[in-house]
Design a protein around this motif. Structure first.
Motif, PDB file in Angstrom:
ATOM      1  N   ALA A   7       5.864  10.392  11.622  1.00 33.53           N
ATOM      2  CA  ALA A   7       6.018   9.728  12.973  1.00 33.53           C
ATOM      3  C   ALA A   7       6.350   8.371  12.909  1.00 33.53           C
ATOM      4  O   ALA A   7       7.159   7.490  13.594  1.00 33.53           O
ATOM      5  CB  ALA A   7       4.720  10.081  13.471  1.00 33.53           C
ATOM      6  N   PHE A   8       5.865   7.733  11.879  1.00 38.25           N
ATOM      7  CA  PHE A   8       6.069   6.161  11.503  1.00 38.25           C
ATOM      8  C   PHE A   8       7.473   6.023  11.386  1.00 38.25           C
ATOM      9  O   PHE A   8       8.026   5.005  11.534  1.00 38.25           O
ATOM     10  CB  PHE A   8       5.000   5.842  10.303  1.00 38.25           C
ATOM     11  N   SER A   9       8.148   6.800  10.365  1.00 36.80           N
ATOM     12  CA  SER A   9       9.697   6.661  10.126  1.00 36.80           C
ATOM     13  C   SER A   9      10.372   6.897  11.053  1.00 36.80           C
ATOM     14  O   SER A   9      11.493   6.091  11.162  1.00 36.80           O
ATOM     15  CB  SER A   9       9.928   7.863   9.103  1.00 36.80           C
ATOM     16  N   THR A  29       1.907  -2.240   2.656  1.00 37.84           N
ATOM     17  CA  THR A  29       1.131  -0.867   2.677  1.00 37.84           C
ATOM     18  C   THR A  29       2.029   0.166   2.513  1.00 37.84           C
ATOM     19  O   THR A  29       1.745   1.218   1.659  1.00 37.84           O
ATOM     20  CB  THR A  29       0.466  -0.743   4.067  1.00 37.84           C
ATOM     21  N   LEU A  30       3.401   0.275   2.975  1.00 36.22           N
ATOM     22  CA  LEU A  30       4.201   1.317   2.834  1.00 36.22           C
ATOM     23  C   LEU A  30       4.818   1.237   1.515  1.00 36.22           C
ATOM     24  O   LEU A  30       5.006   2.661   0.687  1.00 36.22           O
ATOM     25  CB  LEU A  30       5.508   1.099   3.704  1.00 36.22           C
ATOM     26  N   MET A  31       5.080   0.168   0.938  1.00 39.23           N
ATOM     27  CA  MET A  31       5.100   0.410  -0.689  1.00 39.23           C
ATOM     28  C   MET A  31       4.172   0.648  -1.551  1.00 39.23           C
ATOM     29  O   MET A  31       4.574   1.483  -2.571  1.00 39.23           O
ATOM     30  CB  MET A  31       5.551  -1.094  -1.083  1.00 39.23           C
ATOM     31  N   PHE A  32       2.859   0.615  -1.051  1.00 39.74           N
ATOM     32  CA  PHE A  32       2.037   0.932  -1.893  1.00 39.74           C
ATOM     33  C   PHE A  32       1.653   2.549  -2.060  1.00 39.74           C
ATOM     34  O   PHE A  32       1.496   3.199  -2.919  1.00 39.74           O
ATOM     35  CB  PHE A  32       0.371   0.404  -1.370  1.00 39.74           C
ATOM     36  N   THR A  33       2.268   3.044  -0.674  1.00 41.11           N
ATOM     37  CA  THR A  33       2.077   4.654  -0.578  1.00 41.11           C
ATOM     38  C   THR A  33       3.394   5.207  -1.780  1.00 41.11           C
ATOM     39  O   THR A  33       3.053   6.538  -2.042  1.00 41.11           O
ATOM     40  CB  THR A  33       2.507   5.195   0.741  1.00 41.11           C
ATOM     41  N   ALA A  48      11.090   6.194   5.684  1.00 38.24           N
ATOM     42  CA  ALA A  48      10.771   5.121   6.454  1.00 38.24           C
ATOM     43  C   ALA A  48      11.249   3.891   5.889  1.00 38.24           C
ATOM     44  O   ALA A  48      11.696   3.130   6.584  1.00 38.24           O
ATOM     45  CB  ALA A  48       9.087   4.844   6.528  1.00 38.24           C
ATOM     46  N   ILE A  49      11.140   3.694   4.454  1.00 40.14           N
ATOM     47  CA  ILE A  49      12.063   2.637   3.745  1.00 40.14           C
ATOM     48  C   ILE A  49      13.504   2.612   4.035  1.00 40.14           C
ATOM     49  O   ILE A  49      14.109   1.578   4.462  1.00 40.14           O
ATOM     50  CB  ILE A  49      11.702   2.445   2.205  1.00 40.14           C
TER      51      ILE A  49
END
Length: 171
Positions: A7-9, A29-33, A48-49
């Motif tokens: 959903a975020f993407s 946070t996104l990169m951490f995932t 998402a990236i």
């Protein structure tokens, strides 16, 4: 699991949300995932990236600056093919950025990973990587020729095209 990330993407397709996401520090946070052991989470994070990097160079610089390229290299070293293909697409986006394309070739770790992608047995990964190499050669021929290992491509036609582009003349 990965539904919130999916959903975020989708939300990150909206420019105003992209900018706000970056401003509030969501990128780290996104990169951490990307370091998750769950391949679905990594894949959704990469999607998402991709959304963040596609059209906005400032956002791309924010996403991939600092340790972002290292995080992508981690994915290539640890994840399955669908994630590697997404990273190859992100690298192609990077090759269009004046600021980031040099970063791809200035770090030995990035060059080693990029070389592995060029030599991949997966046709999609290889094609995306060769397109990236072509952009790098056209834009920064001296940087490309510093790394002869990445210009030794498996396909002679591509190799000749890239070699010529990196020498800045037509064959």
């Amino acid at each position: 699991g990965d539904m919130p990330l999916r959903a975020f993407s989708e939300l990150l397709t909206i420019k105003s949300i992209q900018n706000e996401f970056v401003e509030i520090g969501g990128v780290s946070t996104l990169m951490f995932t990307l370091h998750s052991s769950d391949q679905h989470i990594v894949k959704e994070s990469l999607m998402a990236i991709c959304q963040l990097c596609q059209e906005n160079e400032d956002v791309m610089i924010n996403v991939l600056g600092e340790n972002g390229m290292d995080d992508l290299c981690h994915v290539i070293n640890t994840c399955k093919l669908d994630c590697v293909r997404l990273v190859a697409g992100i690298f192609l986006d990077v090759s269009f950025s004046d600021t980031l394309r040099v970063e791809l070739l200035n770090n030995r770790k990035h060059v080693v990973v990029f070389e592995r992608m060029i030599k991949s047995k997966d046709v999609v990964t290889q094609q995306l990587s060769l397109q990236t190499l072509e952009m790098l050669a056209l834009s920064n021929p001296t940087h490309v020729t510093k790394h002869p290992s990445i210009t030794k491509c498996p396909d002679k036609l591509h190799h000749e095209h890239i070699r010529c582009a990196s020498e800045d003349h037509c064959c």
